[in-house]
Motif scaffolding. Structure first.
Motif, short mmCIF file in Angstrom:
data_model
loop_
_atom_site.label_atom_id
_atom_site.label_comp_id
_atom_site.label_asym_id
_atom_site.label_seq_id
_atom_site.Cartn_x
_atom_site.Cartn_y
_atom_site.Cartn_z
N HIS A 137 -19.79 -3.48 -3.47
CA HIS A 137 -18.99 -2.27 -3.58
C HIS A 137 -18.16 -2.32 -4.87
CE1 HIS A 137 -16.19 0.95 -2.59
NE2 HIS A 137 -17.05 1.32 -1.65
N ALA A 138 -17.94 -1.17 -5.46
CA ALA A 138 -17.12 -1.08 -6.68
C ALA A 138 -15.66 -1.42 -6.36
CB ALA A 138 -17.21 0.33 -7.26
N SER A 139 -14.92 -1.81 -7.38
CA SER A 139 -13.49 -2.02 -7.22
C SER A 139 -12.85 -0.75 -6.68
CB SER A 139 -12.85 -2.39 -8.55
OG SER A 139 -13.32 -3.64 -8.99
N CYS A 140 -11.82 -0.93 -5.86
CA CYS A 140 -11.12 0.22 -5.28
C CYS A 140 -9.70 -0.20 -4.95
CB CYS A 140 -11.85 0.73 -4.04
SG CYS A 140 -12.02 -0.50 -2.72
N THR A 141 -8.85 0.76 -4.66
CA THR A 141 -7.48 0.41 -4.30
C THR A 141 -7.47 -0.34 -2.97
OG1 THR A 141 -6.99 2.41 -3.04
CG2 THR A 141 -6.60 2.49 -5.44
N LEU A 142 -6.41 -1.06 -2.74
CA LEU A 142 -6.26 -1.80 -1.49
C LEU A 142 -6.27 -0.85 -0.29
CD1 LEU A 142 -5.87 -4.69 -0.42
CD2 LEU A 142 -3.42 -4.32 -0.58
N ASP A 143 -5.63 0.31 -0.43
CA ASP A 143 -5.65 1.30 0.65
C ASP A 143 -7.08 1.77 0.94
OD1 ASP A 143 -2.91 1.14 0.93
OD2 ASP A 143 -2.50 2.93 -0.28
N GLU A 144 -7.84 2.05 -0.10
CA GLU A 144 -9.24 2.46 0.08
C GLU A 144 -10.04 1.34 0.74
OE1 GLU A 144 -9.50 5.43 -3.83
OE2 GLU A 144 -10.03 3.30 -4.03
N TRP A 145 -9.77 0.09 0.35
CA TRP A 145 -10.46 -1.06 0.91
C TRP A 145 -10.21 -1.16 2.42
CZ3 TRP A 145 -14.36 -3.91 -0.32
CH2 TRP A 145 -14.57 -5.14 0.30
N GLU A 146 -8.97 -0.98 2.81
CA GLU A 146 -8.64 -1.07 4.22
C GLU A 146 -9.37 0.02 5.03
OE1 GLU A 146 -4.39 -1.61 4.76
OE2 GLU A 146 -4.76 -3.75 4.53
N GLU A 150 -11.99 -0.63 8.08
CA GLU A 150 -11.80 0.04 9.38
C GLU A 150 -13.04 0.82 9.78
OE1 GLU A 150 -8.28 2.44 9.34
OE2 GLU A 150 -7.00 0.73 8.86
N ASP A 151 -13.68 1.47 8.81
CA ASP A 151 -14.89 2.26 9.10
C ASP A 151 -15.97 1.41 9.73
OD1 ASP A 151 -13.71 4.59 8.24
OD2 ASP A 151 -14.71 4.61 6.29
#
Length: 154
Positions: A137-146, A150-151
């Motif tokens: 997966h591409a780099s993303c914000t920590l919020d997006e990662w969480e 969860e998904d």
């Protein structure tokens, strides 16, 4: 056999200002003389040396003027507020526009960046769990990662 990193060093223009800054980060002074100060990162295990001198004029490059401090994942989630409480501004990394902590799944870590008063690049970094399906997966914000984590759970 190598066990870890004992010391790293950064150039500074004003030792007093830098001492105040690094104390504000919560580091304890280990040693000081007229031109240098050493702060414990992990007491008895690793320290950071600050050296006052003209070397601070060396243009920034991550191979020369960068330190990453290891932090816990839970701290990373609060790091922007923690820095703000200490009047320290987070800065974007590289070509990123956001200052938010971000995850590099291919490396299994998250980071947030800021500078010391001398333009030395500092980073908080932590390990993050990376399920196999997210390794590329591409780099993303920590919020997006969480949200991504969860998904998969739901």
């Amino acid at each position: 056999m190598i066990k870890g990193l004992f010391e790293a060093h950064l150039p500074v223009s004003d030792l007093e200002v830098s001492i105040s800054f690094y104390k504000n980060l919560g580091l304890d002074m280990a040693y000081r003389d007229e031109e240098t100060a050493f702060f414990w990162i992990e007491k008895g295990m690793s320290w950071l040396g600050l050296w006052e001198g003209k070397e601070v004029q060396t243009p920034y490059h991550p191979s020369l003027r960068h330190i990453a401090f290891r932090v816990e994942y839970e701290f990373m989630k609060q790091s922007l507020n923690w820095l703000k409480e200490r009047n320290i501004e987070a800065v974007p990394f590289g070509t990123r526009e956001k200052i938010d902590p971000f995850v590099r799944p291919y490396q299994g870590n998250a980071s947030v960046y800021f500078n010391d008063p001398n333009g030395n690049s500092l980073e908080f970094m932590c390990s993050v769990p990376v399920p196999n399906h997210l390794r590329n997966h591409a780099s993303c914000t920590l919020d997006e990662w969480e949200v991504l984590l969860e998904d998969k759970v739901q």
